[in-house]
Motif scaffolding. Structure first.
Motif, PDB file in Angstrom:
ATOM      1  N   UNK A   3      30.171  41.683  44.290  1.00  0.00           N
ATOM      2  CA  UNK A   3      29.600  42.834  44.799  1.00  0.00           C
ATOM      3  C   UNK A   3      30.805  43.964  44.998  1.00  0.00           C
ATOM      4  N   UNK A   4      30.599  45.355  44.757  1.00  0.00           N
ATOM      5  CA  UNK A   4      31.518  46.184  44.777  1.00  0.00           C
ATOM      6  C   UNK A   4      30.858  47.495  45.157  1.00  0.00           C
ATOM      7  N   UNK A   5      31.636  48.405  45.766  1.00  0.00           N
ATOM      8  CA  UNK A   5      31.036  49.697  46.159  1.00  0.00           C
ATOM      9  C   UNK A   5      32.173  50.917  46.011  1.00  0.00           C
ATOM     10  N   UNK A 117      29.947  32.887  32.209  1.00  0.00           N
ATOM     11  CA  UNK A 117      31.105  32.244  31.845  1.00  0.00           C
ATOM     12  C   UNK A 117      32.440  32.665  32.669  1.00  0.00           C
ATOM     13  N   UNK A 118      32.054  33.539  33.719  1.00  0.00           N
ATOM     14  CA  UNK A 118      33.055  33.619  34.651  1.00  0.00           C
ATOM     15  C   UNK A 118      32.855  32.942  36.085  1.00  0.00           C
ATOM     16  N   UNK A 119      33.588  31.983  36.274  1.00  0.00           N
ATOM     17  CA  UNK A 119      33.452  31.242  37.702  1.00  0.00           C
ATOM     18  C   UNK A 119      33.459  31.943  38.837  1.00  0.00           C
ATOM     19  N   UNK A 120      32.478  31.621  39.906  1.00  0.00           N
ATOM     20  CA  UNK A 120      32.353  32.290  41.046  1.00  0.00           C
ATOM     21  C   UNK A 120      33.752  32.478  41.766  1.00  0.00           C
ATOM     22  N   UNK A 121      34.619  31.711  41.582  1.00  0.00           N
ATOM     23  CA  UNK A 121      36.066  31.617  42.097  1.00  0.00           C
ATOM     24  C   UNK A 121      36.662  33.120  41.816  1.00  0.00           C
ATOM     25  N   UNK A 122      36.082  33.688  40.766  1.00  0.00           N
ATOM     26  CA  UNK A 122      36.888  35.010  40.339  1.00  0.00           C
ATOM     27  C   UNK A 122      36.098  36.211  40.685  1.00  0.00           C
ATOM     28  N   UNK A 123      34.989  36.009  41.695  1.00  0.00           N
ATOM     29  CA  UNK A 123      34.275  37.253  42.185  1.00  0.00           C
ATOM     30  C   UNK A 123      35.176  38.355  42.778  1.00  0.00           C
ATOM     31  N   UNK A 124      36.262  37.751  43.552  1.00  0.00           N
ATOM     32  CA  UNK A 124      36.866  38.937  44.129  1.00  0.00           C
ATOM     33  C   UNK A 124      37.484  39.725  42.998  1.00  0.00           C
ATOM     34  N   UNK A 125      38.157  39.032  42.116  1.00  0.00           N
ATOM     35  CA  UNK A 125      38.849  39.713  41.019  1.00  0.00           C
ATOM     36  C   UNK A 125      38.011  40.773  40.187  1.00  0.00           C
ATOM     37  N   UNK A 126      36.707  40.125  39.963  1.00  0.00           N
ATOM     38  CA  UNK A 126      35.825  40.981  39.223  1.00  0.00           C
ATOM     39  C   UNK A 126      35.441  42.089  39.945  1.00  0.00           C
ATOM     40  N   UNK A 127      35.357  41.839  41.482  1.00  0.00           N
ATOM     41  CA  UNK A 127      34.915  43.058  42.455  1.00  0.00           C
ATOM     42  C   UNK A 127      35.871  44.029  42.453  1.00  0.00           C
TER      43      UNK A 127
END
Length: 152
Positions: A3-5, A117-127
């Motif tokens: 999630x991002x804003x 295909x993107x692991x949850x570990x990368x949620x911060x990078x994705x945000x």
């Protein structure tokens, strides 16, 4: 889910900011390697469907979306648009809010998504990437430059 804003204060009337933000084909012109195609006819409204295609040639993916909430700003009432992302690669939602603020408007874009295909570990990078990409897209959408055909 990531999630991002992104928040922007702009010197535009809320109705004008709304018009610029809900010009779906214009989104494709702001996001690199992306083209947006509206699949329904008529003005924006709940039920409007469009697809953002990102990639080069056959290498890419579709991000199909549907407007599920459409409440344009009216007077002092903020505008709210909610998009549902229903693709095989990208799933989630986006919420666009436009409210009067001073002599202009306050825009808030909130998005929650998963990328297959993107692991949850990368949620911060994705945000963080989402904030950068959508921040630039919002800046471009809300500050359109007149097109005169000349390059600077």
């Amino acid at each position: 889910m990531s999630r991002f804003r992104v928040v922007r204060a702009v010197p535009l009337a809320p109705v004008e900011a709304w018009r610029l933000l809900t010009d779906w084909p214009a989104h494709g012109r702001q996001v690199p390697l992306t083209r947006t195609t509206v699949l329904t006819s008529g003005p924006g409204r709940a039920g409007t469907r469009f697809t953002a295609r990102t990639g080069i040639g056959r290498l890419g993916f579709d991000d199909p979306m549907e407007v599920v909430r459409w409440e344009p700003p009216l007077g002092d009432r903020p505008g709210v648009c909610r998009l549902e992302k229903r693709g095989r690669v990208v799933r989630g939602w986006a919420l666009i809010e436009v409210a009067p603020e001073g002599a202009g408007a306050r825009v808030v874009w909130t998005e929650e998504l998963t990328v297959r295909g993107v692991p949850r570990l990368f949620d911060g990078v994705l945000a963080r990437a989402g904030r950068v990409v959508f921040g630039r897209a919002l800046d471009g959408l809300l500050n359109p430059r007149p097109s005169n055909g000349l390059s600077h």
